[in-house]
Design a protein around this motif. Sequence first.
Motif, short mmCIF file in Angstrom:
data_model
loop_
_atom_site.label_atom_id
_atom_site.label_comp_id
_atom_site.label_asym_id
_atom_site.label_seq_id
_atom_site.Cartn_x
_atom_site.Cartn_y
_atom_site.Cartn_z
N GLU A 75 3.94 -5.48 -5.47
CA GLU A 75 3.38 -6.41 -4.48
C GLU A 75 3.82 -7.85 -4.75
OE1 GLU A 75 1.68 -5.63 -1.70
OE2 GLU A 75 1.85 -3.50 -2.18
N PHE A 76 4.03 -8.18 -6.01
CA PHE A 76 4.51 -9.51 -6.38
C PHE A 76 5.87 -9.78 -5.73
CE2 PHE A 76 6.58 -12.07 -9.96
CZ PHE A 76 5.99 -13.27 -9.62
N TYR A 77 6.73 -8.78 -5.75
CA TYR A 77 8.07 -8.94 -5.17
C TYR A 77 8.05 -8.85 -3.65
CZ TYR A 77 9.07 -8.64 -10.04
OH TYR A 77 9.05 -8.90 -11.38
N ILE A 78 7.17 -8.01 -3.13
CA ILE A 78 7.03 -7.93 -1.68
C ILE A 78 6.56 -9.28 -1.12
CG2 ILE A 78 5.66 -6.90 0.19
CD1 ILE A 78 5.75 -4.24 -1.42
N GLU A 79 5.58 -9.88 -1.78
CA GLU A 79 5.08 -11.19 -1.32
C GLU A 79 6.19 -12.24 -1.31
OE1 GLU A 79 1.83 -12.18 -3.91
OE2 GLU A 79 0.74 -10.35 -3.37
N GLN A 80 7.02 -12.24 -2.37
CA GLN A 80 8.10 -13.23 -2.44
C GLN A 80 9.14 -12.98 -1.35
OE1 GLN A 80 9.54 -13.47 -6.53
NE2 GLN A 80 7.47 -12.98 -7.17
N ALA A 81 9.44 -11.70 -1.11
CA ALA A 81 10.41 -11.38 -0.06
C ALA A 81 9.87 -11.80 1.31
CB ALA A 81 10.74 -9.88 -0.08
N GLN A 82 8.57 -11.59 1.50
CA GLN A 82 7.97 -12.00 2.78
C GLN A 82 8.02 -13.52 2.93
OE1 GLN A 82 4.20 -9.95 2.30
NE2 GLN A 82 4.89 -8.19 3.53
N ALA A 83 7.80 -14.24 1.82
CA ALA A 83 7.87 -15.70 1.87
C ALA A 83 9.30 -16.15 2.17
CB ALA A 83 7.39 -16.30 0.55
N ALA A 84 10.27 -15.49 1.55
CA ALA A 84 11.68 -15.84 1.81
C ALA A 84 12.04 -15.53 3.26
CB ALA A 84 12.59 -15.07 0.85
N ILE A 95 16.94 -0.61 -6.61
CA ILE A 95 17.17 -0.01 -5.29
C ILE A 95 15.86 0.52 -4.71
CG2 ILE A 95 18.57 1.62 -3.96
CD1 ILE A 95 20.59 1.61 -6.27
N THR A 96 15.02 1.10 -5.57
CA THR A 96 13.70 1.52 -5.09
C THR A 96 12.85 0.30 -4.72
OG1 THR A 96 13.03 1.70 -7.42
CG2 THR A 96 13.60 3.74 -6.27
N ARG A 97 13.07 -0.82 -5.43
CA ARG A 97 12.37 -2.05 -5.03
C ARG A 97 12.80 -2.47 -3.62
NH1 ARG A 97 11.59 -6.47 -9.85
NH2 ARG A 97 13.61 -5.82 -10.64
N LEU A 98 14.10 -2.42 -3.36
CA LEU A 98 14.57 -2.78 -2.01
C LEU A 98 13.93 -1.88 -0.97
CD1 LEU A 98 18.43 -3.38 -2.20
CD2 LEU A 98 16.56 -5.00 -2.58
N ALA A 99 13.84 -0.58 -1.28
CA ALA A 99 13.26 0.35 -0.31
C ALA A 99 11.82 -0.02 0.01
CB ALA A 99 13.36 1.78 -0.83
N ALA A 100 11.07 -0.36 -1.03
CA ALA A 100 9.67 -0.74 -0.83
C ALA A 100 9.58 -2.04 -0.03
CB ALA A 100 8.96 -0.88 -2.18
N ILE A 101 10.40 -3.01 -0.41
CA ILE A 101 10.36 -4.31 0.27
C ILE A 101 10.83 -4.16 1.72
CG2 ILE A 101 11.44 -6.60 0.31
CD1 ILE A 101 11.42 -6.43 -2.82
N GLY A 102 11.83 -3.31 1.92
CA GLY A 102 12.32 -3.09 3.28
C GLY A 102 11.24 -2.55 4.20
N ALA A 112 9.75 5.41 -2.24
CA ALA A 112 9.47 4.00 -2.53
C ALA A 112 8.96 3.30 -1.27
CB ALA A 112 10.72 3.32 -3.07
N ALA A 113 9.61 3.58 -0.15
CA ALA A 113 9.19 2.94 1.10
C ALA A 113 7.80 3.43 1.50
CB ALA A 113 10.20 3.25 2.21
N ILE A 114 7.58 4.72 1.40
CA ILE A 114 6.28 5.29 1.79
C ILE A 114 5.19 4.79 0.84
CG2 ILE A 114 4.98 7.45 1.91
CD1 ILE A 114 7.64 8.74 2.94
N GLY A 115 5.52 4.68 -0.44
CA GLY A 115 4.55 4.18 -1.41
C GLY A 115 4.05 2.79 -1.06
N ALA A 116 4.94 1.99 -0.46
CA ALA A 116 4.57 0.61 -0.12
C ALA A 116 3.66 0.55 1.11
CB ALA A 116 5.83 -0.23 0.12
N ARG A 117 3.49 1.67 1.79
CA ARG A 117 2.67 1.69 3.01
C ARG A 117 1.52 2.69 2.92
NH1 ARG A 117 6.32 0.11 7.20
NH2 ARG A 117 4.87 0.94 8.73
N THR A 118 1.28 3.24 1.75
CA THR A 118 0.15 4.14 1.54
C THR A 118 -0.54 3.71 0.24
OG1 THR A 118 1.64 5.67 0.40
CG2 THR A 118 1.17 6.15 2.71
N GLN A 119 -1.76 4.24 0.03
CA GLN A 119 -2.52 3.81 -1.14
C GLN A 119 -2.83 4.95 -2.12
OE1 GLN A 119 -3.40 2.31 2.03
NE2 GLN A 119 -2.05 0.76 1.16
#
Lengths: 454, 454
Positions: A38-47, A78-85, B82-89
């Motif tokens: 979530e720390f990285y997602i927040e930064q990507a959203q801010a960017a 790469i999994t971070r990118l997938a989550a942030i995407g 990874a993507a699904i993990g970012a949208r589920t809890q």
Amino acid sequence: MTKKNRQLSLNAFLHDTGHHEASWRHADSSVERAHDIEFYIEQAQAAEAAKLDAIFFADSPGLWSATPYRPTAHLEPITRLAAIGARTQRIGLIATASTTFYEPYNLARLFSSVDIASGGRAGWNIVTTQSDSVARNFNLKQIPSPEERYARAQEFLDVVTKLWDSWEDDAVLADRASGLFFDPEKVHAINHVGTYYQVEGALAAPRSPQGRPVYVQAGSSNEGRAFAARNAEAIFTAHQTIGDARAFYDDIKSRAVKLGRNPDHVKVLPGISPFLGDTEAEAKELQDHINSLTVPAYGLAQLEGLGGVSLGHLDLDEEVPLELFAGSGDVLDNNRSRLMVVANIVERDRPTLRQLLHRLAGGRGHNVVAGTPLQVADIITEWFENGAADGFNVMPPLYPQLLDAFTATVVPILQDRGLFRTEYSGTTLRDHYGLPRPDSLYAGVADEREAELV
Amino acid sequence: MTKKNRQLSLNAFLHDTGHHEASWRHADSSVERAHDIEFYIEQAQAAEAAKLDAIFFADSPGLWSATPYRPTAHLEPITRLAAIGARTQRIGLIATASTTFYEPYNLARLFSSVDIASGGRAGWNIVTTQSDSVARNFNLKQIPSPEERYARAQEFLDVVTKLWDSWEDDAVLADRASGLFFDPEKVHAINHVGTYYQVEGALAAPRSPQGRPVYVQAGSSNEGRAFAARNAEAIFTAHQTIGDARAFYDDIKSRAVKLGRNPDHVKVLPGISPFLGDTEAEAKELQDHINSLTVPAYGLAQLEGLGGVSLGHLDLDEEVPLELFAGSGDVLDNNRSRLMVVANIVERDRPTLRQLLHRLAGGRGHNVVAGTPLQVADIITEWFENGAADGFNVMPPLYPQLLDAFTATVVPILQDRGLFRTEYSGTTLRDHYGLPRPDSLYAGVADEREAELV
């Protein structure tokens, strides 16, 4: 393209708690969130809110450092990118991956999937990795020579390019009536047989929105420059002065032209690591404070590893002897190219060892600046308008505070000057960078043996 | 644990437009979204709303099939998680990956990152891959023998286990005052030197919330069963009858006991692929309709590939000759174990070739049922309460419609019977499955040479 219309590219290079090695020790650091997605997602959203071109993650398939003095573990990028995407809509998503330690079929799938899932926002920072300790995670005793690594990298890139092109853009029919999901004429075995790889294909995925992810490269060695000039669409590079940056910029662009490429399709993006304050004094105070948090043992280990020199006998508060890094001017590999930056600092500024460690602590050889938003915007503008940069890889020393400060105070100045977008005009990373979408190598080729890389 | 308290595990096995090979040709199929990550995120969210244990993705690093008659391309599954993990809890996230075609250090990082990012919800379905065409994507001419694949798989698993344990749970200090990010005594080189792998470590990530992702396995060959009994914490398996399922269940549990394992920590989860209707006739009508959409050339190619037999000379509407699949009873590898399912169908039901293709079209040998919600709930209950299953891998023939129908109509019956949760009681996949969290192999071990896998 006229100078007036030419637009800066700006990436946010996300890196743990910040690019300064001691950032995590700051009282307000986010070190407790260093492994929190979530720390990285927040930064990507801010960017993204600031309309930046992309986020970027470095990577090495091993610990950053064997010393315990900074965050050395890191989530796989790469999994971070997938989550942030999955939680952003427009911003580009660039991750580093090594051609020496991945199988091309696996890596092609990973990036293809991120590009498809994100609607065409993926970029791959192509590295060969230069660490023996990483090699020992992959059945090797030591890292192959730069020559071998880059030969492998070129073949690796040829293979993944063919795989990304193996489904033509219109190969998927999904025709319920005929029962044909794809057009067999438009899905191609690549039948690659090379020195390092034999790969049949096709890729297990249709062509992605960008055709291929954006090819990014970050090496400045001789091999790295040759590879970048031939293949890269964006280059991340480290320079302390506008003079050095211009020399690099000219070299890369002229190499690209000699290879028949359009130099506008090779973006040169130096790193910049800005401490920001309402006044210059406030910015420098923050820089001094974070410098004071460095652990000398960490910086010394990094510097000794880089230079192959012993520093333990030196007093931290005496001038670094000139001869210590002499002879580092010959750029053989990336370690040496980074070492040349160090040698230049020693020669130009005659720092004490402590001062040198502080200089490197901020950005590992990248350009660390401390000043007001206007001062930082002026540096960016000067480099951009004088042939030293097409944009910047922004490396905030402390996350999220100094990314937030950059987007809140520096970006608006650049926008007022007409140098940076106020809204995204496209949807893909290629759109943001102004790069063309490549046709498939196989488009219109009846006999797939004719589809050869040029 | 008494029978009353014993709880079913239910996974949603997500697979393109559905598990029936012709599902994509249904007028209401989501074939246009087969490569849209939002399609899978929505399904995972629906499965989570119904409190299912996990979603699951199969995988093969190659096309599902060379024939063009069904969706054969597929997004890479770990990036999907990874993507699904970012949208589920809460819902567990299981993906398949091959020990034959990944480097253990890379795969350890990918799953570790998903486990960390998702708060402990990752599971790895461990496969060795059995396809020559996949081998040709990875420098090989043909797939190694089952014996070699499973020997490699065991060593691969030992390596990644050590890597996942290489940071003890309390290794991260993040102590601003001392400047120590981690405790060097609690981060361990694994120094693995084996037949296939030499890996130094440590992993580039701290220990994940589950310690290790859940170990899942799906092979039913002799090698597969031995591997599963030794290593797996959840086993996905294919059986057409409760008798076959009970025999498998007993075999696996007794093998596990002989190896000193707690049989409750080896969950046996057969596949079930339910066509649902308000009446049995309505369910069968939907099944017949989707069966009618199959392309015989596709099913024939699959069956010929499975059995190594030629079928082109047979009439679709004549009975399959008994001798065609005779001698398939000896379970040598997974192809043969799946083939044995086919041989049993032929022997038991004497279908025409078309009928056989329809039987296999639904679930590739898994148990396809058509009925009312009550009928399906009764089958699940019967298998669960009579030693054939600890739960099920639910394989809806058509997504999202038949997953939605399952969660809306079958799950509530199971909940009313006290067999399935109405709310998650934990946060990790291990919590959902009732599996223990393993200690690190290195916990409390002073000399890391003493930390050996038992």
